[in-house]
Write a protein that holds these residues in place. Structure first.
Motif, short mmCIF file in Angstrom:
data_model
loop_
_atom_site.label_atom_id
_atom_site.label_comp_id
_atom_site.label_asym_id
_atom_site.label_seq_id
_atom_site.Cartn_x
_atom_site.Cartn_y
_atom_site.Cartn_z
N GLU A 148 0.84 -1.19 0.00
CA GLU A 148 0.00 0.00 0.00
C GLU A 148 0.88 1.24 0.00
N GLY A 149 0.40 2.28 -0.63
CA GLY A 149 1.12 3.54 -0.66
C GLY A 149 0.16 4.69 -0.86
N VAL A 150 0.71 5.89 -0.81
CA VAL A 150 -0.08 7.10 -1.00
C VAL A 150 0.19 7.66 -2.38
N VAL A 151 -0.86 7.90 -3.15
CA VAL A 151 -0.74 8.43 -4.50
C VAL A 151 -1.47 9.77 -4.56
N ALA A 152 -0.77 10.81 -5.02
CA ALA A 152 -1.40 12.11 -5.26
C ALA A 152 -1.99 12.09 -6.67
N PHE A 153 -3.27 12.46 -6.81
CA PHE A 153 -3.89 12.35 -8.13
C PHE A 153 -4.43 13.66 -8.67
N ASP A 154 -4.28 14.76 -7.95
CA ASP A 154 -4.55 16.09 -8.52
C ASP A 154 -3.99 17.14 -7.58
N ARG A 155 -3.79 18.34 -8.12
CA ARG A 155 -3.15 19.41 -7.34
C ARG A 155 -3.70 20.75 -7.81
N PHE A 156 -4.00 21.62 -6.86
CA PHE A 156 -4.57 22.94 -7.17
C PHE A 156 -3.84 24.01 -6.37
N THR A 157 -3.52 25.11 -7.02
CA THR A 157 -3.01 26.29 -6.30
C THR A 157 -4.20 27.19 -6.00
N VAL A 158 -4.43 27.46 -4.71
CA VAL A 158 -5.63 28.20 -4.32
C VAL A 158 -5.31 29.58 -3.73
#
Length: 324
Positions: free
Chosen positions: A68-78
């Motif tokens: 198991e691992g952690v996957v980042a699947f989107d990113r936003f600059t707010v």
């Protein structure tokens, strides 16, 4: 659950960041709103950017087993580009759009056991910190909910749900992982299949429904998997008979075995799967009976809400270790 952490890279006296999501579950392809609350530290700081990252706990298959691992699947600059004075309180409201393939974490408010989070990155004075991580709840789209309810009414039961790293060949999949919902077969199919695995791949143009049947082995050999996919529109006739439509999908999957060779299985790890059969279904009615329990009745038996909360907490605490 809300986590507040000191901006560790700046040490004592740095600002704190706390992201608060608006109440209620979001939906795939829909808006996620909230605010990022900042409290200035012991001195003035220049906030370079505030980013939100969507992360998921994902399972991956290897030659030696699963991990198991952690996957980042989107990113936003707010936000960013302003000075945060000492002890100043500053809030940055945001509204971002979730990817259409964002996994579903709950059905009728009951958790499915899938863990998603929103991680906040604050860049101040050349240092970055990803210290604030909050759970993300996602409810199904109307078409997804209608399919799940139809399966429940046909007698299928919920077994488990997880996120698998890899791609399903022959589909329009965009994310590097997919959600797999495992179902106990309805009594009328129990002699033919061990379980049904369901994957939703939503897009602006419609919904792909991928079904895989883990077949029982016959007297002359072991079982094998059969896979097919169906497409429906997000909008359509409100009078759609979902029970008949979904039952037709299942019957086609388990009865016409000649249409699916043993090679037609999910593609893992790099999109090496073979293209499944493709069928277009009628339009999707947007009206879903809110009172229909469907599969949600059996969800709590698999994992109660308290267990999911504990699992989310463990996921957050071990997040950085898993990434490394």
């Amino acid at each position: 659950m809300v986590f507040k952490r000191l901006l560790g890279s700046l040490g004592v006296g740095g600002p704190t960041v706390d992201t608060v999501l608006d109440p209620g579950a979001a939906r795939p392809g829909g808006a996620l709103s909230g605010r990022v609350d900042l409290v200035g530290g012991s001195a003035d700081f220049d906030v370079e950017h505030i980013c939100l990252e969507l992360v998921a706990r994902v399972e991956a298959e290897h030659a030696d087993g699963e991990s198991e691992g952690v996957v980042a699947f989107d990113r936003f600059t707010v936000g960013g580009g302003f000075r945060l004075a000492a002890s100043e309180r500053h809030s940055v409201p945001f509204t971002v759009t979730l990817p259409w393939e964002t996994p579903v974490t709950e059905l009728h408010g009951q958790p499915l056991g899938v863990v998603l989070g929103v991680r906040t990155e604050l860049a101040v004075a050349g240092a970055r910190d990803k210290g604030d991580l909050d759970p993300l709840a996602v409810a199904p789209l109307p078409a997804q909910e209608a399919v799940l309810e139809a399966l429940g009414q046909l007698g299928f039961g919920f077994r488990s749900a997880d996120l698998e790293y890899g791609r399903i060949g022959g589909t329009g999949q965009q994310l590097p992982f997919y959600q797999e919902i495992e179902l106990v077969p309805a009594p009328q199919y129990a002699h033919q299949v061990n379980e049904i695995e369901l994957t939703f791949l939503a897009s602006p143009g419609g919904l792909e429904v991928v079904l895989e049947a883990d077949k029982r082995g016959g007297p002359l050999g072991g079982g094998h998997d059969a896979l097919s996919r169906f497409t429906v529109a997000h909008e359509g006739a409100a009078a759609q008979d979902w029970g008949a439509l979904v039952d037709g999908w299942i019957r086609e999957l388990v009865e016409h075995r000649a249409s699916y060779g043993s090679h037609a299985v999910y593609g893992h790890g790099g999109g090496h799967g073979h293209e499944p059969g493709h069928h277009s279904g009628p339009g999707v009615g947007t009206a879903v009976a809110a009172g229909a329990a469907g599969l949600a009745v059996g969800v709590v038996g698999g994992m109660v809400a308290a267990e999911v909360v504990d699992e989310i907490g463990d996921f957050f605490e071990g997040d950085e270790d898993e990434e490394g």
